[in-house]
Motif scaffolding. Structure first.
Motif, PDB file in Angstrom:
ATOM      1  N   MET A 124      11.706  -5.533  -1.495  1.00  0.00           N
ATOM      2  CA  MET A 124      12.146  -6.873  -1.893  1.00  0.00           C
ATOM      3  C   MET A 124      12.609  -6.940  -3.341  1.00  0.00           C
ATOM      4  N   GLY A 125      12.338  -5.892  -4.107  1.00  0.00           N
ATOM      5  CA  GLY A 125      12.694  -5.898  -5.515  1.00  0.00           C
ATOM      6  C   GLY A 125      11.832  -6.815  -6.361  1.00  0.00           C
ATOM      7  N   ARG A 126      10.560  -7.019  -5.970  1.00  0.00           N
ATOM      8  CA  ARG A 126       9.647  -7.902  -6.699  1.00  0.00           C
ATOM      9  C   ARG A 126       8.664  -7.095  -7.522  1.00  0.00           C
ATOM     10  N   ASP A 127       8.298  -7.652  -8.656  1.00  0.00           N
ATOM     11  CA  ASP A 127       7.386  -7.001  -9.599  1.00  0.00           C
ATOM     12  C   ASP A 127       5.948  -7.405  -9.281  1.00  0.00           C
ATOM     13  N   ILE A 128       5.133  -6.447  -8.851  1.00  0.00           N
ATOM     14  CA  ILE A 128       3.719  -6.736  -8.591  1.00  0.00           C
ATOM     15  C   ILE A 128       2.832  -5.857  -9.485  1.00  0.00           C
ATOM     16  N   SER A 129       3.368  -5.508 -10.642  1.00  0.00           N
ATOM     17  CA  SER A 129       2.655  -4.598 -11.551  1.00  0.00           C
ATOM     18  C   SER A 129       1.426  -5.228 -12.191  1.00  0.00           C
ATOM     19  N   SER A 130       1.220  -6.541 -11.980  1.00  0.00           N
ATOM     20  CA  SER A 130       0.005  -7.170 -12.519  1.00  0.00           C
ATOM     21  C   SER A 130      -1.249  -6.598 -11.886  1.00  0.00           C
ATOM     22  N   VAL A 131      -1.129  -6.078 -10.660  1.00  0.00           N
ATOM     23  CA  VAL A 131      -2.292  -5.530  -9.955  1.00  0.00           C
ATOM     24  C   VAL A 131      -2.628  -4.166 -10.532  1.00  0.00           C
ATOM     25  N   GLN A 132      -3.616  -4.149 -11.405  1.00  0.00           N
ATOM     26  CA  GLN A 132      -4.060  -2.916 -12.043  1.00  0.00           C
ATOM     27  C   GLN A 132      -5.388  -2.412 -11.486  1.00  0.00           C
ATOM     28  N   HIS A 133      -6.068  -3.272 -10.743  1.00  0.00           N
ATOM     29  CA  HIS A 133      -7.380  -2.923 -10.187  1.00  0.00           C
ATOM     30  C   HIS A 133      -7.354  -3.146  -8.683  1.00  0.00           C
ATOM     31  N   ALA A 134      -8.040  -2.279  -7.953  1.00  0.00           N
ATOM     32  CA  ALA A 134      -8.145  -2.446  -6.503  1.00  0.00           C
ATOM     33  C   ALA A 134      -9.529  -2.011  -6.051  1.00  0.00           C
ATOM     34  N   LEU A 135     -10.136  -2.836  -5.202  1.00  0.00           N
ATOM     35  CA  LEU A 135     -11.403  -2.478  -4.561  1.00  0.00           C
ATOM     36  C   LEU A 135     -11.137  -2.372  -3.071  1.00  0.00           C
ATOM     37  N   MET A 136     -11.388  -1.184  -2.527  1.00  0.00           N
ATOM     38  CA  MET A 136     -11.049  -0.881  -1.136  1.00  0.00           C
ATOM     39  C   MET A 136     -12.307  -0.788  -0.276  1.00  0.00           C
ATOM     40  N   SER A 137     -12.145  -1.133   1.009  1.00  0.00           N
ATOM     41  CA  SER A 137     -13.218  -0.926   1.971  1.00  0.00           C
ATOM     42  C   SER A 137     -12.640  -1.014   3.370  1.00  0.00           C
ATOM     43  N   ALA A 138     -13.493  -0.753   4.375  1.00  0.00           N
ATOM     44  CA  ALA A 138     -13.184  -0.892   5.806  1.00  0.00           C
ATOM     45  C   ALA A 138     -12.344   0.248   6.354  1.00  0.00           C
ATOM     46  N   GLU A 139     -11.820   1.115   5.512  1.00  0.00           N
ATOM     47  CA  GLU A 139     -11.064   2.290   5.952  1.00  0.00           C
ATOM     48  C   GLU A 139     -11.365   3.450   5.014  1.00  0.00           C
ATOM     49  N   ALA A 140     -11.062   4.658   5.485  1.00  0.00           N
ATOM     50  CA  ALA A 140     -11.175   5.829   4.617  1.00  0.00           C
ATOM     51  C   ALA A 140     -10.123   5.753   3.513  1.00  0.00           C
ATOM     52  N   LEU A 141     -10.476   6.237   2.333  1.00  0.00           N
ATOM     53  CA  LEU A 141      -9.534   6.325   1.210  1.00  0.00           C
ATOM     54  C   LEU A 141      -9.433   7.786   0.782  1.00  0.00           C
TER      55      LEU A 141
END
Length: 416
Positions: free
Chosen positions: A189-206
């Motif tokens: 889409m050509g959108r800037d989502i660089s604000s997301v610097q942190h991620a907490l994952m669960s429910a699947e293997a990483l």
């Protein structure tokens, strides 16, 4: 930086505190009819050590469905009446899960804080708000920290991208596969989502390869929490100066045992076994609850650089039974049996889960006589969706062609 001083306690002081609280937990659990039956004859005042705890019976997650069918909705294992709870969830099975009214009931503030969530922040919560509790685990933890939440849920990828681009949250919480989909959609889409610097994952293997992919695509801090719909947070990753510390730190209100699968006997420290937890929960006390997950304690490793002193586990290392998680939903062998019962044309079935991260595929391999028509195939596909709440395909095979190895569900996914 740690959430509070409990996380940095002297390990011996923590152990003394847990063991001192244990008799009261057992006594409180016995006030629920289900636990009274399971713990019949147990003198709660004598359960003051890990050895005494290990002598108590195991209650398995795989038993919940039958226990609950015998005493709806929670198998008489809760100590709070249904009408006094905050929410009642329905997980595949079906298995019903309660949520009480205490703040941060699922104990999610600690893993969120470890992932970089802070007071005054904004996170995009991409766990489903539909029937299952993961999204509300995040809500409770974020509220305790004082962080605002965008209740995005799962799906609607373009709206996910748009909300991140417009509102600029600094944290994503959800499954690894969905964040990858969002990042790829944002690029499209050509959108800037660089604000997301942190991620907490669960429910699947990483897999580490996927964590590296996130780093390469602008998400600097990517951590995991090990949680379940019955328990909430069990353990979580931490980092120091951008480096992931070994293992996952155990939650402060959980007593963990690693036992030999199929038994209640603890394995030697460091050996792989089934995760069994005892949880200090006033509404839903769990005493020696076997999760069906495999893990191992970290032993002979240096203290974590993050300062947290609790026990650490290696993380999720597979299932002790054939229950498999597909797109963040558990699929049980009993569900495969349910599908087979609905279609007499199926002589034998084996559900094969294949694909790669963010692209799971379920195929029900069915032994049949002859060649079923398109209508029968579509009927089975519809039943798969009805029973598992997931999409799946069907592949027919002649009698005797499936392996005679006892497997009902086979996971052949590529986790690299």
């Amino acid at each position: 930086m740690t959430f509070d001083t409990l996380e940095t306690r002297d390990p011996e002081a923590r152990e003394r505190d847990l063991m001192a609280r244990l008799p009261q937990l057992v006594r409180h659990a016995q006030s629920a009819p289900g636990w009274a039956r399971i713990l019949d004859g147990v003198d709660a005042s004598e359960i003051t050590s890990r050895a005494a705890l290990a002598a108590l019976p195991i209650t398995r997650k795989s038993d919940l469905k039958s226990l609950q069918q015998g005493a709806m909705p929670f198998g008489a294992l809760t100590t709070t009446p249904v009408g006094q709870l905050a929410r009642v969830f329905v997980s595949p099975g079906p298995i019903f899960d309660p949520e009480g009214r205490d703040p941060d009931w699922w104990r999610f503030a600690r893993p969120l804080y470890a992932a970089g969530v802070r007071t005054g922040g904004l996170l995009q919560n991409c766990f489903s708000y539909h029937f299952t509790p993961a999204a509300f685990m995040v809500e409770g933890g974020a509220a305790r920290i004082g962080c605002a939440v965008i209740p995005a849920g799962a799906g609607q990828t373009e709206m996910q991208v748009q909300s991140i681009a417009d509102l600029r949250p600094n944290t994503y919480v959800g499954t690894p596969s969905f964040l990858r989909i969002i990042i790829e959609k944002a690029r499209e889409m050509g959108r800037d989502i660089s604000s997301v610097q942190h991620a907490l994952m669960s429910a699947e293997a990483l897999p580490e390869s996927l964590r590296s992919w996130f780093h390469q695509n602008g998400v600097a801090h990517v951590l995991q929490v090990y949680a379940s719909a019955d328990i909430g947070s069990i353990a979580y990753e931490t980092e120091t100066d951008g480096a992931i510390n070994p293992g996952m730190v155990l939650d402060e209100d959980v007593i963990l045992e690693i036992v030999r699968p199929g038994s209640g006997e603890p394995v030697a420290p460091g050996d792989i076994g089934e995760v069994v937890v005892t949880v200090f929960n006033p509404d839903y006390p769990l005493v020696r609850f076997a999760t069906g997950d495999m893990s191992a304690l970290l032993v002979d490793t240096p203290a974590s650089k993050c300062g947290r002193t609790n026990l650490r586990i290696k993380g999720w290392m597979g299932r002790a039974d054939q229950t498999t998680k597909v797109r963040a939903m558990f699929v049980h062998p009993s569900q495969v049996a349910n599908i087979v019962r609905r279609h007499p044309v199926i002589l034998k079935a084996r559900l094969v889960v294949s694909g790669r991260m963010a692209n799971d595929a379920m195929t029900l391999h069915c032994e049949v006589n002859g060649a079923p028509g398109d209508e029968q195939e579509q009927a089975i596909v519809d039943t798969i969706r009805d029973v598992t709440k997931l999409r799946g395909s069907v592949r027919f095979a002649p009698p005797g062609s499936l392996p005679e190895d006892g497997k009902v569900i086979e996971d052949v996914r590529d986790y690299n």
